[in-house]
Design a protein around this motif. Structure first.
Motif, PDB file in Angstrom:
ATOM      1  N   VAL A 104       0.836  -1.203   0.000  1.00 54.42           N
ATOM      2  CA  VAL A 104       0.000   0.000   0.000  1.00 54.42           C
ATOM      3  C   VAL A 104       0.868   1.249   0.000  1.00 54.42           C
ATOM      4  O   VAL A 104       0.641   2.201  -0.754  1.00 54.42           O
ATOM      5  N   VAL A 105       1.897   1.259   0.861  1.00 50.98           N
ATOM      6  CA  VAL A 105       2.795   2.417   0.947  1.00 50.98           C
ATOM      7  C   VAL A 105       3.495   2.652  -0.386  1.00 50.98           C
ATOM      8  O   VAL A 105       3.566   3.785  -0.877  1.00 50.98           O
ATOM      9  N   ASP A 106       4.016   1.588  -0.993  1.00 51.27           N
ATOM     10  CA  ASP A 106       4.731   1.731  -2.262  1.00 51.27           C
ATOM     11  C   ASP A 106       3.820   2.277  -3.356  1.00 51.27           C
ATOM     12  O   ASP A 106       4.237   3.115  -4.176  1.00 51.27           O
ATOM     13  N   ALA A 107       2.568   1.808  -3.392  1.00 48.02           N
ATOM     14  CA  ALA A 107       1.642   2.279  -4.423  1.00 48.02           C
ATOM     15  C   ALA A 107       1.368   3.765  -4.270  1.00 48.02           C
ATOM     16  O   ALA A 107       1.317   4.512  -5.256  1.00 48.02           O
ATOM     17  N   ARG A 108       1.199   4.211  -3.029  1.00 50.31           N
ATOM     18  CA  ARG A 108       0.953   5.642  -2.806  1.00 50.31           C
ATOM     19  C   ARG A 108       2.187   6.478  -3.171  1.00 50.31           C
ATOM     20  O   ARG A 108       2.057   7.587  -3.679  1.00 50.31           O
TER      21      ARG A 108
END
Length: 229
Positions: free
Chosen positions: A179-183
């Motif tokens: 999730v963090v990487d996608a954001r």
């Protein structure tokens, strides 16, 4: 002007596992005895920061953002980075809203509203950092909810917030990092990456409870955040 009142204590008792370990393991008990004095130290530091008139670095998170396990509250990663700041932090004061035992939903329910109150009082926020998720991962109840809670949290944090990844390989940690990487790819946040190889070897870097970092461990964490800045 309305004053800002905020406690760096969770208001919750320690969990049953930690409470039992503290009864039989002196190292766990010693580190847990830091919780209240370190929280009070940050409350005093926060009052000074708000009275300084300087732009604020707002630190969101759990016990690691408070420096639990370090030899003093300002020897955690926040204090070490503030004591030897990169150029982006040279003119800011630290407002630390973290508290021991915090989970993702605590940031949503308590820390982010406090951040918005600070802004409403006219304070300039120059930087927001977020290190959260360890306590969620330790509980089967909360770890199942972590990916969805993380999406909700990253919808709510200010754009450009520096968000720490989780170093573990368990499924919930990987989902959190995804999730963090996608954001980050969408340009919404910046990443302080605590995954291997950035934080590989913890030998000699843990406090007496064998969970929280000591001063050396926090120095390594501070360097990861420094690189993100």
């Amino acid at each position: 002007m309305t004053t800002f009142e905020y406690s760096n204590l969770s208001g919750r008792p320690p969990g049953p596992v930690v409470s039992k370990l503290a009864l039989v393991l002196p190292g766990v008990r010693s580190v847990m005895e830091q919780v209240e004095p370190y929280a009070r130290w940050w409350e005093d530091a926060n009052r000074r920061a708000l009275g300084s008139g300087r732009p604020l670095w707002v630190a969101l998170g759990d016990s690691m953002t408070q420096g639990i396990g370090a030899s003093a509250p300002d020897r955690g990663w926040v204090g070490q980075l503030a004591g030897d700041p990169p150029s982006a932090l040279r003119d800011v004061a630290v407002l630390n809203l973290s508290f021991n035992g915090a989970r993702v939903l605590d940031v949503l329910d308590r820390q982010l509203p406090a951040l918005e109150q600070v802004r409403a009082l006219g304070h300039e926020v120059a930087l927001v950092t977020l290190l959260i998720g360890n306590n969620d991962l330790m509980s089967p109840r909360w770890s199942r909810r972590l990916p969805a809670a993380t999406e909700q949290l990253l919808d709510a944090v200010p754009r450009g917030t520096v968000v720490a990844t989780q170093p573990g390989l368990q499924r919930s940690a990987v989902a959190f990092n995804r999730v963090v990487d996608a954001r980050a790819r969408r340009g919404e946040i910046r990443v302080a990456d605590f995954r291997v190889p950035h934080m590989r070897d913890w030998r000699g870097r843990l406090a007496e409870d064998r969970f929280h970092p000591n001063d050396r461990g926090y120095a390594g964490m501070a360097e990861v955040v420094r690189r993100a800045l």
